[in-house]
Motif scaffolding. Structure first.
Motif, PDB file in Angstrom:
ATOM      1  N   LEU A   1       0.800  -1.222   0.000  1.00 12.41           N
ATOM      2  CA  LEU A   1       0.000   0.000   0.000  1.00 12.41           C
ATOM      3  C   LEU A   1       0.833   1.273   0.000  1.00 12.41           C
ATOM      4  O   LEU A   1       0.358   2.324  -0.438  1.00 12.41           O
ATOM      5  CB  LEU A   1      -0.957   0.000   1.196  1.00 12.41           C
ATOM      6  N   GLY A   2       2.073   1.185   0.499  1.00 11.89           N
ATOM      7  CA  GLY A   2       2.925   2.368   0.484  1.00 11.89           C
ATOM      8  C   GLY A   2       3.269   2.845  -0.911  1.00 11.89           C
ATOM      9  O   GLY A   2       3.694   3.986  -1.101  1.00 11.89           O
ATOM     10  N   GLN A   3       3.092   1.982  -1.922  1.00 20.00           N
ATOM     11  CA  GLN A   3       3.406   2.338  -3.309  1.00 20.00           C
ATOM     12  C   GLN A   3       2.177   2.758  -4.108  1.00 20.00           C
ATOM     13  O   GLN A   3       2.252   2.908  -5.328  1.00 20.00           O
ATOM     14  CB  GLN A   3       4.073   1.135  -4.014  1.00 20.00           C
ATOM     15  N   LEU A   4       1.056   2.934  -3.436  1.00 18.76           N
ATOM     16  CA  LEU A   4      -0.177   3.304  -4.130  1.00 18.76           C
ATOM     17  C   LEU A   4      -0.032   4.683  -4.759  1.00 18.76           C
ATOM     18  O   LEU A   4       0.388   5.639  -4.098  1.00 18.76           O
ATOM     19  CB  LEU A   4      -1.349   3.291  -3.147  1.00 18.76           C
ATOM     20  N   ARG A   5      -0.335   4.796  -6.036  1.00 19.77           N
ATOM     21  CA  ARG A   5      -0.204   6.064  -6.762  1.00 19.77           C
ATOM     22  C   ARG A   5      -1.545   6.757  -6.880  1.00 19.77           C
ATOM     23  O   ARG A   5      -2.582   6.121  -7.005  1.00 19.77           O
ATOM     24  CB  ARG A   5       0.342   5.833  -8.179  1.00 19.77           C
ATOM     25  N   TRP A   6      -1.513   8.095  -6.850  1.00 12.83           N
ATOM     26  CA  TRP A   6      -2.717   8.898  -7.046  1.00 12.83           C
ATOM     27  C   TRP A   6      -2.660   9.557  -8.424  1.00 12.83           C
ATOM     28  O   TRP A   6      -1.596   9.924  -8.901  1.00 12.83           O
ATOM     29  CB  TRP A   6      -2.817   9.979  -5.971  1.00 12.83           C
ATOM     30  N   GLU A   7      -3.812   9.723  -9.026  1.00 11.47           N
ATOM     31  CA  GLU A   7      -3.905  10.410 -10.313  1.00 11.47           C
ATOM     32  C   GLU A   7      -5.110  11.341 -10.269  1.00 11.47           C
ATOM     33  O   GLU A   7      -6.248  10.892 -10.095  1.00 11.47           O
ATOM     34  CB  GLU A   7      -4.061   9.407 -11.454  1.00 11.47           C
TER      35      GLU A   7
ATOM     36  N   ALA B   1     -10.775  -7.461   2.443  1.00 11.37           N
ATOM     37  CA  ALA B   1     -11.189  -7.155   1.067  1.00 11.37           C
ATOM     38  C   ALA B   1     -10.623  -5.820   0.607  1.00 11.37           C
ATOM     39  O   ALA B   1     -10.173  -5.671  -0.541  1.00 11.37           O
ATOM     40  CB  ALA B   1     -12.710  -7.143   0.971  1.00 11.37           C
ATOM     41  N   ILE B   2     -10.607  -4.817   1.502  1.00 14.90           N
ATOM     42  CA  ILE B   2     -10.069  -3.500   1.148  1.00 14.90           C
ATOM     43  C   ILE B   2      -8.572  -3.588   0.893  1.00 14.90           C
ATOM     44  O   ILE B   2      -8.060  -3.083  -0.117  1.00 14.90           O
ATOM     45  CB  ILE B   2     -10.370  -2.483   2.267  1.00 14.90           C
ATOM     46  N   VAL B   3      -7.844  -4.250   1.802  1.00 12.15           N
ATOM     47  CA  VAL B   3      -6.385  -4.367   1.659  1.00 12.15           C
ATOM     48  C   VAL B   3      -6.025  -5.156   0.405  1.00 12.15           C
ATOM     49  O   VAL B   3      -5.129  -4.763  -0.358  1.00 12.15           O
ATOM     50  CB  VAL B   3      -5.778  -5.021   2.915  1.00 12.15           C
ATOM     51  N   TRP B   4      -6.710  -6.255   0.160  1.00  9.72           N
ATOM     52  CA  TRP B   4      -6.421  -7.062  -1.025  1.00  9.72           C
ATOM     53  C   TRP B   4      -6.684  -6.271  -2.307  1.00  9.72           C
ATOM     54  O   TRP B   4      -5.917  -6.357  -3.258  1.00  9.72           O
ATOM     55  CB  TRP B   4      -7.262  -8.339  -1.018  1.00  9.72           C
ATOM     56  N   THR B   5      -7.780  -5.514  -2.332  1.00  3.96           N
ATOM     57  CA  THR B   5      -8.136  -4.770  -3.539  1.00  3.96           C
ATOM     58  C   THR B   5      -7.133  -3.652  -3.825  1.00  3.96           C
ATOM     59  O   THR B   5      -6.653  -3.496  -4.957  1.00  3.96           O
ATOM     60  CB  THR B   5      -9.552  -4.171  -3.411  1.00  3.96           C
ATOM     61  N   LEU B   6      -6.796  -2.859  -2.792  1.00  3.36           N
ATOM     62  CA  LEU B   6      -5.831  -1.781  -2.989  1.00  3.36           C
ATOM     63  C   LEU B   6      -4.443  -2.345  -3.298  1.00  3.36           C
ATOM     64  O   LEU B   6      -3.699  -1.777  -4.102  1.00  3.36           O
ATOM     65  CB  LEU B   6      -5.783  -0.890  -1.749  1.00  3.36           C
TER      66      LEU B   6
END
Length: 816
Positions: free
Chosen positions: A30-36, A296-301
């Protein structure tokens, strides 16, 4: 499916260990999640509007610009301190690495603007302000020049009353430039107020990684720590500085989205914990659904990171959606589990949960599939972020179902069977078939409906017809500005631009000729002049600017500023001479934004004081009609571009696609239900409650004058996918009772007795989950939450009231 839960019951500890390992791995991503947040990504790649925008950028340098507004209501901007501040800010902003500043005019302000002046001795472009200082004589000359060239300057970079001025800085492409430059300009403004945060910003230094992990550099954090909320800067001398423009909207949206995510997930967990405690009053009744939801939230993100898919603003609703789905499955599982434990609490957990899954497995997979179908309809939307949102919501639904079937079942298998209030429930069931007051009331409601079927059906029909008639009064209207609260800087700055300047939205009308020098034609320029005058007569249009205005201004300048000469030159030779004078004036770029080098393409910029698509549609439609009637020469083409055009196209595309998505999802769910139950009649029963909910909520909105916008159509789509669950659980139980030989009346009572309470519990947790959106920083998300809550409540009530009446005792229903 029996093999799946059978394996889970036999090896629960192994299953729990595997799930824990996967969850930890996904959590690490999750630390690598990018925003656009770039608004352009909401338009499909290759769309004609985007392609034409890129062409306009190349021809006229039309780039997104951050707008800095300096307002002084006490002294006005024509004072030494304010003018020198405008000059300083303009100079510092031009030095920022993310700003396009190859020419002085790229950062447009009173300190950089030029006008064309001429007399017997000299002729050419001159600066409004000479240097960065402002003496009394210079201020008087500046005001005189602005008044003489008000047609080009007033409403553009300075307000008519002189109380506010603009600084416009064009940005380079890329999210890095948007976020970095936003905070650097904030730093420049802070330095003007004596702050220290901004001193290192405008020098061009940068820090942090602006793209990875959803972080945009340490400057973001430093500014927030020092300044708190993003708001207008109040400085000395009475100057107040605001930021506006599409880049500011995008950055603010991204920052608000991050805050929403950080706030919503913990709040969701807390709200769900309270709701689950009130429903089940046991530790496992709280823990198991929360673990399913969180997993479910963690797996999806985590899957978004692994697949290198960015998180769009709309994706901030993913946790709420997954809570609604994941909690719903868990609530049904636990409710049925407790009912089985109530029958005999001395059996093993594995035995009890196996019996529960034998009955509950089919409806759980059915509701998951139908919910997924509802969200898969988002693939019909042409906007990539909505397709991504639909796909990953479906993936999250699959994860929720899988975790319910594995983790939840495994945990119940290893736990010692227990049920809250066991003795009181048993005592209650000695005197009646129902275990609590809610179930008693539901059964009595069903009996009342059966005893008064005709009257009840008539009342329901009248209410549905009267309320749903409001659908005919619905109007489509959307607004980007509605993404922000009225007290936010973005909303206030945009209102200020619309109030004191020409407008915050821009429509580019591009006139193209077949041959070079075609724009030197007096006849064509006269038609363009007529088009501009017509556009300026339309409601919400502030002003227009084109090469016509420059030629008229030049003609007036060459005739000693006589207003009688504020007209187009009469001949092509005079027009060519005027354009030549501009090209040798010392700053030929004056015309770069209104005409191309070959004089074959002209750009008419229409400033508009609203972004509501209903008004944009009227403006574009009226201009189109004017063009069709007056530009009949086939060698001349007229096209549209700009933020106003894109906003209108985007909203219309989304709403149109969502309306088709709603129809598709209802038809697809109906077909699935018909195939599953092998009954056209029962298939109709499955979709009937959500269909009626759509009519009632949509009709109510029509009667109340609430427009159809992005939030309302998206809520309707979510409601179909999630709201159909109530009808499916009801129909599964009802058909089982009918096949067991019960009459319609008895089947209704037994259905309400067995699943009626659980359906209400499901609706309660879904409503509680979506109610978290009420605390969002995005007004559209708040509106979405309100609409989804209404849809859920109405869908639940419709399932409990209408299905007993619809699934009546006749030859059609006996087959079920």
């Amino acid at each position: 499916m029996k093999l799946l839960y059978g394996f889970v019951v036999r090896y629960p500890k192994i299953i729990l260990a595997i799930i824990a390992a996967i969850t930890v791995f996904m959590l690490m991503q999750l630390g690598q999640l990018r925003w656009e947040t770039d608004a352009r990504v909401y338009m499909p790649k290759g769309h004609p509007a985007i392609q034409y925008d890129e062409k306009i950028e190349h021809l006229f340098g039309a780039k997104d610009a951050i707008v800095i507004i300096v307002k002084n209501d006490d002294k006005g901007v024509y004072n030494k301190e304010t003018l020198e501040r405008i000059a300083r800010i303009s100079e510092k902003v031009a030095e920022l690495p993310g700003v396009i500043a190859s020419r002085v005019l790229d950062v447009a302000s009173l300190s950089t603007a030029t006008v064309f002046e001429g007399n017997d001795d000299s002729m050419g472009a001159v600066r409004l302000m000479e240097g960065g200082t402002a003496t009394s004589d210079e201020i008087k000359k500046l005001k005189d020049k602005v008044e003489q060239h008000a047609d080009i300057l007033v409403g553009n970079i300075v307000s008519a009353d002189g109380s506010a001025a603009m600084i416009r800085a064009k940005l380079k492409e890329g999210a890095t430039n948007r976020y970095q430059t936003f905070w650097q300009i904030k730093g420049v403004i802070a330095a003007e107020g004596g702050g220290t945060a901004g001193n290192s910003w405008w020098s061009g230094e940068t820090s942090g990684d602006w793209q990875q992990g959803g972080e945009w550099g340490k400057g973001d954090q430093e500014w927030q720590q020092q300044s708190g909320e993003i708001e207008a800067a109040v400085l000395d001398n009475g100057d107040v500085i605001y930021l506006a423009g599409r880049p500011v909207i995008e950055v603010t949206s991204g920052l608000s989205a991050m805050s929403d995510m950080k706030m919503m997930v913990p709040l969701l967990i807390a709200v769900m914990a309270v709701a689950l405690f009130l429903i089940f009053k046991t530790g496992r009744g709280i823990l198991i659904p929360l673990l399913v939801m969180s997993g479910a939230i963690v797996w999806t993100l985590g899957a978004m990171v692994l697949l290198d898919v960015p998180l769009y603003t709309i994706s901030t609703m993913l946790p709420v959606i997954l809570v609604a789905v994941g909690i719903g499955d868990s609530v049904h599982l636990l409710s049925h589990y407790y009912n089985k434990v109530l029958e005999n609490p001395y059996r093993s957990g594995g035995e009890i949960i196996s019996e529960v899954m034998a009955k509950l497995g089919p409806p759980l997979i059915t509701t998951s599939v139908t919910t997924a179908v509802g969200f898969l309809s988002l693939l019909m939307a042409e906007m990539p972020p909505f397709k991504v949102f639909g796909l990953f919501t479906v993936l999250g639904i699959a994860f929720s179902w899988l975790l319910t079937m594995t983790m939840a079942v495994a945990m119940l298998a290893v736990m010692k069977p227990a049920v809250p209030g066991y003795h009181s429930r048993k005592r209650s069931m000695r005197v009646r078939a129902e275990q609590d007051v809610m179930t008693v009331m539901l059964v009595k409601l069903g009996q009342f409906l059966m005893a008064n079927r005709k009257l009840s059906s008539a009342v329901v029909a009248v209410v549905v017809l009267v309320v749903s008639a409001g659908v005919l009064k619905l109007e489509v209207n959307s607004s980007w500005l509605s993404d922000f609260r009225a007290d936010s800087e973005v909303a206030q700055s945009t209102a200020l631009v619309n109030e004191r300047f020409d407008g915050s939205q821009f429509l580019n009308i591009v006139v193209e000729t077949a041959a070079p020098d075609g724009l030197k034609s007096p006849e064509l320029l006269a038609k363009m002049d007529g088009l501009q005058q017509y556009a300026e007569s339309l409601e919400y249009v502030g002003d227009t600017v084109s090469v016509v205005d420059y030629l008229k201004s030049l003609n007036k300048t060459l005739h000693s500023m006589d207003e009688a000469y504020y007209t187009l030159p009469k001949s092509q030779a005079e027009i060519a001479e005027g354009l030549y004078l501009y090209s040798v004036s010392g700053q030929p770029e004056l015309l770069d934004e209104v005409v191309d080098f070959n004089y074959q393409h002209a750009n008419i910029t229409v400033s508009i004081k609203t972004d509501q698509t209903l008004h944009l549609k009227n403006i574009i439609h009226n201009i189109n009609e004017y063009v069709a009637q007056n530009f009949t020469d086939k060698s001349v083409q007229v096209n549209f571009a700009g933020s106003a055009n894109n906003s209108y196209i985007w909203a219309q595309m989304l709403i149109d696609s969502q309306i088709w998505s709603l129809l598709f999802s209802k038809v697809a769910i109906f077909i699935l239900a018909v195939l599953w139950f092998r009954s056209f009649y029962v298939g109709t029963a499955v979709v009937l409650p959500v269909l009626i909910a759509s009519l009632l909520v949509g009709g109510g909105a029509g009667w109340l004058g609430i427009p159809v916008d992005v939030s309302s159509v998206l809520a309707a789509g979510i409601a179909v996918g999630v709201g159909v669950d109530y009808a499916i659980h009801y129909v599964f139980s009802y058909t089982a009772e009918r096949k067991a030989g019960l009459s319609h009346e008895m089947a209704v009572s037994e259905t309400l007795r067995s699943v009626g309470r659980t359906i209400i519990f499901n609706a309660v947790v879904v409503v509680a989950g979506f109610s978290v959106l009420f605390l969002s920083q995005f007004p559209p998300h708040i509106k979405l939450g309100v609409f989804v809550v209404l849809y859920m409540v109405v869908s639940c009530i419709a399932a409990l009231l209408i299905l007993p009446l619809f699934l009546r005792s006749n030859e059609s229903s006996k087959s079920v």
